[in-house]
Write an enzyme that holds these catalytic residues in place. Structure first.
Site, PDB file in Angstrom:
ATOM      1  N   SER A 152     -15.464  13.651  -9.485  1.00 20.53           N
ATOM      2  CA  SER A 152     -14.727  14.062  -8.565  1.00 20.53           C
ATOM      3  C   SER A 152     -13.196  13.743  -8.957  1.00 20.53           C
ATOM      4  O   SER A 152     -12.942  12.521  -9.188  1.00 20.53           O
ATOM      5  CB  SER A 152     -14.824  13.480  -7.255  1.00 20.53           C
ATOM      6  OG  SER A 152     -16.069  14.007  -6.776  1.00 20.53           O
ATOM      7  N   ASP A 165       9.994   1.854   6.090  1.00 18.89           N
ATOM      8  CA  ASP A 165       8.541   1.604   6.473  1.00 18.89           C
ATOM      9  C   ASP A 165       7.879   0.530   5.637  1.00 18.89           C
ATOM     10  O   ASP A 165       7.216  -0.255   6.402  1.00 18.89           O
ATOM     11  CB  ASP A 165       7.739   2.626   6.305  1.00 18.89           C
ATOM     12  CG  ASP A 165       6.371   2.529   6.701  1.00 18.89           C
ATOM     13  OD1 ASP A 165       6.008   2.038   7.763  1.00 18.89           O
ATOM     14  OD2 ASP A 165       5.448   3.025   5.648  1.00 18.89           O
ATOM     15  N   CYS A 213     -11.176  12.345   3.942  1.00 13.37           N
ATOM     16  CA  CYS A 213     -12.570  12.842   4.161  1.00 13.37           C
ATOM     17  C   CYS A 213     -13.079  11.966   5.175  1.00 13.37           C
ATOM     18  O   CYS A 213     -14.498  11.840   5.328  1.00 13.37           O
ATOM     19  CB  CYS A 213     -13.434  12.733   2.799  1.00 13.37           C
ATOM     20  SG  CYS A 213     -14.008  11.217   2.235  1.00 13.37           S
TER      21      CYS A 213
END
Length: 596
Positions: free
Chosen positions: A141, A567, A50
């Protein structure tokens, strides 16, 4: 006026217009009696999707609204006809005086509802005091029911805290407790049915929200799952799903499975907008009035307050801004091209929010699928629950220490994962292979002129198909020891590599150009530690029922898990070798089985 009277929504607006709200009525007759106030730009999670890649610039504290300024503006809006105020963020419950703010709002005559939208992290601790202060409604949320996936997207542990908050709200009598879930293709669209089942025994309203564009989140139409698509998915499982009646001004389309305690709703901001009955205004944490969530037009009420503007002058400023409100989506034809604040700085509909204090990169654009598959390229997950007890399976890790219904903690149906940590033993794939399939005499992915082409599988019969692949990552003694002891700074290497492998299997068709998009019935990624070789051995298995095989899905899962191990360990050493990436076996299809 005739246009308003001819529509149901228009009649509702005319019938419910408040006598003191002339300044809160726009040129289309919409009465704005609902105000959202952002209390802060900060958040205690670091959700990835977001906010922009480059992060956001936080407003200096001196430029944020003070408590008294918030109450002054709220009092003014309530006097003009606002009946509902929702406190948002950032994360509103990290503001130290949030209970005091709720208590002062509760004293405003004419204010009927005080609500909060929260990520739930601090809810269990604060809710009893908030309820006593006058909080009427709660939205929480939550975008996934899988703890590991929660950590991946939020970069913080906290799934169980959110679940505790949900249960605390139910315990204190909130009905319904609204759970906001932003649905994104390739991330959590496979959890729709799990969220619906979540409402079976709990008085919840799970609200599925269409993924919306905001500045920096690289919104793409292909990532949006529309209301109709979500509804069809739910109806396939529960054909008896009933539509519920709702107020004309409601933004949600609500449904209920018969005999379930709770219900579900759909917020259709993109596919079927509700601009015609919009009754919302927003005040940002720095005091700007936004009349439309999707617009970048703002008016600073803070500056007018601090310059000594009278109440009448403030009302004139607010009225002028409301009067300029466009008919829909800030007057834009294509809102995906809009310029607007990042979601965290708006305190908008229901997106989880983030802070700028960590490096952020976008992970959900279909043009950049690889970024989704390397979670720790974005930032380190904190050590997972039970991560140092190597004898446990990952599926146990998912549910450890939960006191809630295990239905809401299970991994998604298409992505079961397990781990078997082995310090000794033979490596998978170390034996010579045996070919038992019938090979083709020609390449299937080229046409007669040698050009690449996608195979037409429409005429093939459906059958059960499976594939198993492996990869080996040689780390060297130092890095291997750190992985084994879970001392890698970026976090739990094994857990994150598993998530990457599963995501890789699901996104194979986006990574390999001529692969078909296959609905996978099962994905399993396991990792074992080979002490003798100082290596991580990755095994992936995929299953489907369809017209084409899943070899590429299994190979992609193993490869992406191996690259994620690289990674996460490359800060320790670059002397890492990825080898033995190969198919171990496949079953199903016209060419028969293969076993190495």
């Amino acid at each position: 006026l005739q246009e308003l009277q001819s529509s149901g929504r228009g009649r509702f607006l005319l019938e419910h217009a408040a006598p003191l709200s002339a300044f809160l009525t726009d040129s289309f007759g919409r009465q704005h009696n609902y105000l959202r106030i952002s209390l802060t730009e900060k958040c205690n999670l670091r959700c990835q999707y977001c906010m922009p890649e480059e992060g956001v610039q936080l407003t200096p504290k001196s430029d944020l609204l003070t408590t008294q300024e918030i109450i002054t503006l709220a009092k003014l809006f309530v006097k003009e006809g606002v009946e509902k105020i929702r406190l948002t963020g950032g994360e509103p419950l990290i503001r130290p005086d949030v209970v005091d703010i709720v208590g002062q709002l509760c004293k405003l005559e004419g204010l009927k509802t005080i609500a909060v939208t929260t990520n739930g992290m601090n809810l269990t601790k604060l809710l009893p005091r908030l309820k006593e202060a006058g909080l009427n409604a709660i939205n929480i949320s939550l975008d996934t029911l899988v703890p590991a996936k929660f950590e991946f997207i939020a970069r913080r542990k906290g799934f169980h805290k959110v679940m505790e908050g949900i249960h605390k709200a139910i315990e204190l009598g909130y009905r319904p407790v609204k759970v906001n879930c932003v649905v994104m293709r390739g991330f959590n669209d496979d959890e729709l049915l799990g969220f619906v089942d979540f409402t079976k025994d709990l008085p919840l309203d799970v609200r599925f929200i269409e993924y919306m564009p905001f500045d920096g989140n690289k919104w793409n139409f292909k990532k949006m799952v529309s209301y109709r698509e979500m509804l069809d998915t739910v109806k396939q499982q529960w054909p008896e799903l009933e539509k519920l009646s709702c107020e004309t001004s409601s933004t949600a389309k609500s449904y209920k499975v018969p005999h379930f305690q709770g219900q579900i709703s759909f917020i259709t901001s993109m596919s079927e907008h509700f601009c015609g009955s919009c009754n919302r205004l927003r005040i940002t944490a720095d005091g700007n009035l936004k009349v439309c969530l999707f617009g970048n037009s703002e008016v600073s009420l803070r500056d007018h307050l601090r310059s000594g503007a009278s109440e009448e002058e403030l009302v004139q400023v607010i009225g002028a801004a409301v009067g300029r409100k466009k008919k829909q989506h800030a007057g834009m034809f294509n809102i995906s091209q809009m310029k607007n604040r990042p979601m965290i700085l708006i305190g908008g509909l229901a997106f989880p929010v983030s802070n700028m204090h960590s490096h952020v990169i976008h992970v959900f654009s279909p043009l950049e699928p690889a970024l989704m598959l390397f979670p720790l390229c974005q930032d380190a997950l904190h050590n997972s629950p039970n991560s140092k007890q190597w004898g446990h399976t990952f599926s146990h890790w998912l549910t450890l220490s939960s006191t809630f219904d295990p239905k809401c903690l299970d991994a998604s149906p298409v992505s079961q994962v397990s781990v078997d940590y082995q310090s000794k033993g033979a490596s998978p794939g170390s034996e010579l292979g045996t070919m038992v399939s019938r090979a083709s005499d020609s390449l299937t992915h080229t046409d007669e002129e040698g050009r690449a082409t996608m195979v037409d599988v429409g005429g093939k019969p459906c059958s059960r198909r499976s594939a198993v692949a492996i990869a080996v990552v040689r780390l060297g003694e130092k890095a291997f020891g750190m992985v084994r002891q879970n001392q890698v700074k970026k976090g739990n290497v094994v857990a994150v590599a598993q998530i990457a492998g599963i995501q890789g299997a699901k996104l194979t068709s986006q990574l390999i150009p001529l692969c078909h998009n296959i609905p996978l019935n099962h994905v399993e990624v396991s990792l074992s530690l080979d002490e003798d070789r100082h290596a991580v051995v990755i095994r992936s298995a995929c299953q489907t029922w369809g017209r084409t095989g899943v070899e590429m899905e299994a190979l992609t899962a193993a490869s992406l898990a191996a690259l994620t191990v690289y990674d996460m360990c490359k800060a320790v050493t670059h002397d890492i070798v990825i080898e033995e990436v190969k198919l171990l076996s496949k079953t199903g299809g016209q060419r028969g089985d293969f076993s190495r």
